[in-house]
Design an enzyme around this catalytic site. Sequence first.
Site: not given
Ligand code: ASP
Length: 303
Positions: A235, A213, A215, A185
């Site tokens: 993240t 899904r 996040g 992310t």
């Molecule tokens: N936090 C993000 C998610 O779970 C992924 C990431 O931070 O890379 O979708």
Amino acid sequence: MNANHPGSAIVVHGGAGAGRELDDGCVQAAHAARKQLEQEGDALDAAIAAIVSMEDDSRFNAGTGAALGLDGATIEMDACVMDTRGRLGAVAGLRAVRNPVLVARDVARTPHCLLGGEGAERFARAMGHTPYRAVSEKARRAHKKMLDQLAGDAQAMPGVDNRDFATFWNYACSPAFAGKTGCDTVGAVVRDQDGHFAVAASTGGSAPSLLGRVGDTPIVGSGFYAGPHGAVAATGIGEHIMRHMLASTVYHWIAAGTALDEALRRAIGLFPADVAVGLIAVSRTEAGALSNQAMPQAMVSHG
Ligand code: ASP
């Protein structure tokens, strides 16, 4: 990475576990944010400029580089914006857009805070965001690797049995396994010269994941938060981050007087080592970034 500085500050990350070799993309994004800040002075516009820069850099799991779903065809993206001038907008499960953060910015102008799925995509079109369906080569390679890992014994997602993805499979095609938990992310936090704070983030989601899904990235207080004491972006694996409402937890520690680096250390300490997690934050006087796995990052402060 840490700085103690009044005046403006920008911190950018490219995802917990994505590797420091992507630092140059974060530096470029931080410069885009600084340029915006110098021109307009608005923290949110600066944070968005940083995110657009990384969404356009297909090495990151956002926008043009967003991860493929387990079916090898679907891309669902999440993004958010928030600032201390009252703007709050997010999209979840958004498809076929180049810059989801710009759609999140548009959501902040509506009566709502979060739009998801088909409604988010229809809204994007109504706001003039043209269809974008390209899949990056990196996303294709990561998808193949993910299928290999899901077929093996090592857990593709910490604490989760690989077979769960087949058990709960909800894509239109049949499962053809394998994968590695992917977290890259992009996020940006900004403090402007007027003392306003902003945060923006964008992601293709953590992998592996079932269809639909969502996040932590578009969930206020989990993936992001901004208030009068600062701004925070998280993240890592969203399912773990959400359980701690991580961004708001860190924000409230800072608001209560905890030094920023101590707040970040305490927050990262909440997670087991195999769960990738990273944070960036700005407070009234400080700026910093911390992660438990290599996280591309850049910081710029001024005046
Ligand atoms: N936090 C993000 C998610 O779970 C992924 C990431 O931070 O890379 O979708």
